[in-house]
Design an enzyme around this catalytic site. Structure first.
Site, PDB file in Angstrom:
ATOM      1  N   LYS A  83       0.846  -1.191   0.000  1.00  0.00           N
ATOM      2  CA  LYS A  83       0.000   0.000   0.000  1.00  0.00           C
ATOM      3  C   LYS A  83       0.884   1.244   0.000  1.00  0.00           C
ATOM      4  O   LYS A  83       1.822   1.339   0.809  1.00  0.00           O
ATOM      5  CB  LYS A  83      -0.868  -0.026   1.260  1.00  0.00           C
ATOM      6  CG  LYS A  83      -2.264   0.538   1.097  1.00  0.00           C
ATOM      7  CD  LYS A  83      -3.067   0.186   2.351  1.00  0.00           C
ATOM      8  CE  LYS A  83      -4.423   0.837   2.344  1.00  0.00           C
ATOM      9  NZ  LYS A  83      -5.131   0.640   3.609  1.00  0.00           N
ATOM     10  N   VAL A  84       0.616   2.149  -0.908  1.00  0.00           N
ATOM     11  CA  VAL A  84       1.387   3.403  -0.972  1.00  0.00           C
ATOM     12  C   VAL A  84       0.407   4.572  -0.995  1.00  0.00           C
ATOM     13  O   VAL A  84      -0.712   4.432  -1.496  1.00  0.00           O
ATOM     14  CB  VAL A  84       2.304   3.456  -2.227  1.00  0.00           C
ATOM     15  CG1 VAL A  84       3.328   2.338  -2.218  1.00  0.00           C
ATOM     16  CG2 VAL A  84       1.490   3.433  -3.521  1.00  0.00           C
TER      17      VAL A  84
END
Ligand code: G3P
Length: 217
Positions: A83-84
């Site tokens: 997840k970014v």
């Protein structure tokens, strides 16, 4: 529509996974903090319980460190989705990881323009936060409708993962719009089962059945 659960509470995950209705899990730094567990350990445990994508979030804000974190997280298990955040560094990281065949969930999306960029960066999932938009007086579901339309217009493979869901109406609206995934707090997933007429009807059936004096087994 796929259901992910939005928690890092392993007991909740085990319990809900036993329903057969859980297709994945999302976590974020706040949920990890709430769990009180070691990040890498709890994520590894979640990946053993759930076969589908398990989102684990990077915490660096610059590209080089975020990429290193993402690569490390991706090695925890085959079903990790890194997840970014939806920042310039986050999307550069998304592109680099996606090019390596790693699943990426781009989070903290609050506009259709941001969602368009994430799809172009090769995101596996885009996470628009509907509840937090509602909180500031905007309609979060309008954003879902826009993103679904834009992705359909261009045949993007990125899946719309509706996040920051607060109640069952969000889930039903997202399903009507054709969003691919909803990530649900455990409480909301449990709320989906319930209807007062189901309870009332069951109560009546049980009373009448008891009066027959019979048993099935
Ligand atoms: O995991 C991201 C998102 O679902 C967080 O939701 O309730 O903190 O706005 P919330």
């Amino acid at each position: 529509m796929k259901f992910f659960i939005d928690t890092a509470d392993i007991e909740e995950i085990r319990d809900l996974a036993s329903t057969g209705l859980v297709d994945g899990v999302t976590t974020n730094p706040s949920l990890i903090a709430k769990s009180g567990r070691n990040f890498l350990e709890v994520v590894a445990e979640i990946c053993e319980v759930v076969d589908g994508p398990v989102s684990a979030e990077c915490v660096a804000l610059d590209f080089e460190t975020m990429l290193k974190e993402g690569r490390k997280l991706s090695k925890i298990a085959d079903n990790i989705a890194v997840k970014v955040p939806l920042t310039e560094a986050g999307l550069k990281t998304c592109k680099a990881l996606s090019d390596d065949g790693i699943m990426v969930n781009v989070t903290l999306c609050f506009s259709a323009a941001q969602a368009l960029l994430a799809a172009k960066a090769g995101a596996t999932f885009i996470s628009p936060f509907v509840g937090r938009l509602d909180d500031i007086g905007q309609d979060g579901m309008d954003l879902i409708a826009d993103v679904v339309t834009i992705y359909e217009n261009y045949d993007f493979a990125t899946e719309v993962l509706v996040a920051s869901i607060r109640h069952p109406v969000h889930v039903v609206q997202a399903a009507k719009m054709g969003a691919g995934v909803a990530t649900l707090p455990p409480k909301v997933l449990r709320q989906l089962f319930g209807h007062p007429l189901t309870d009332k009807g069951l109560d009546g059936f049980m009373k009448d059945w008891a009066a027959t004096g019979q048993s099935i087994l």
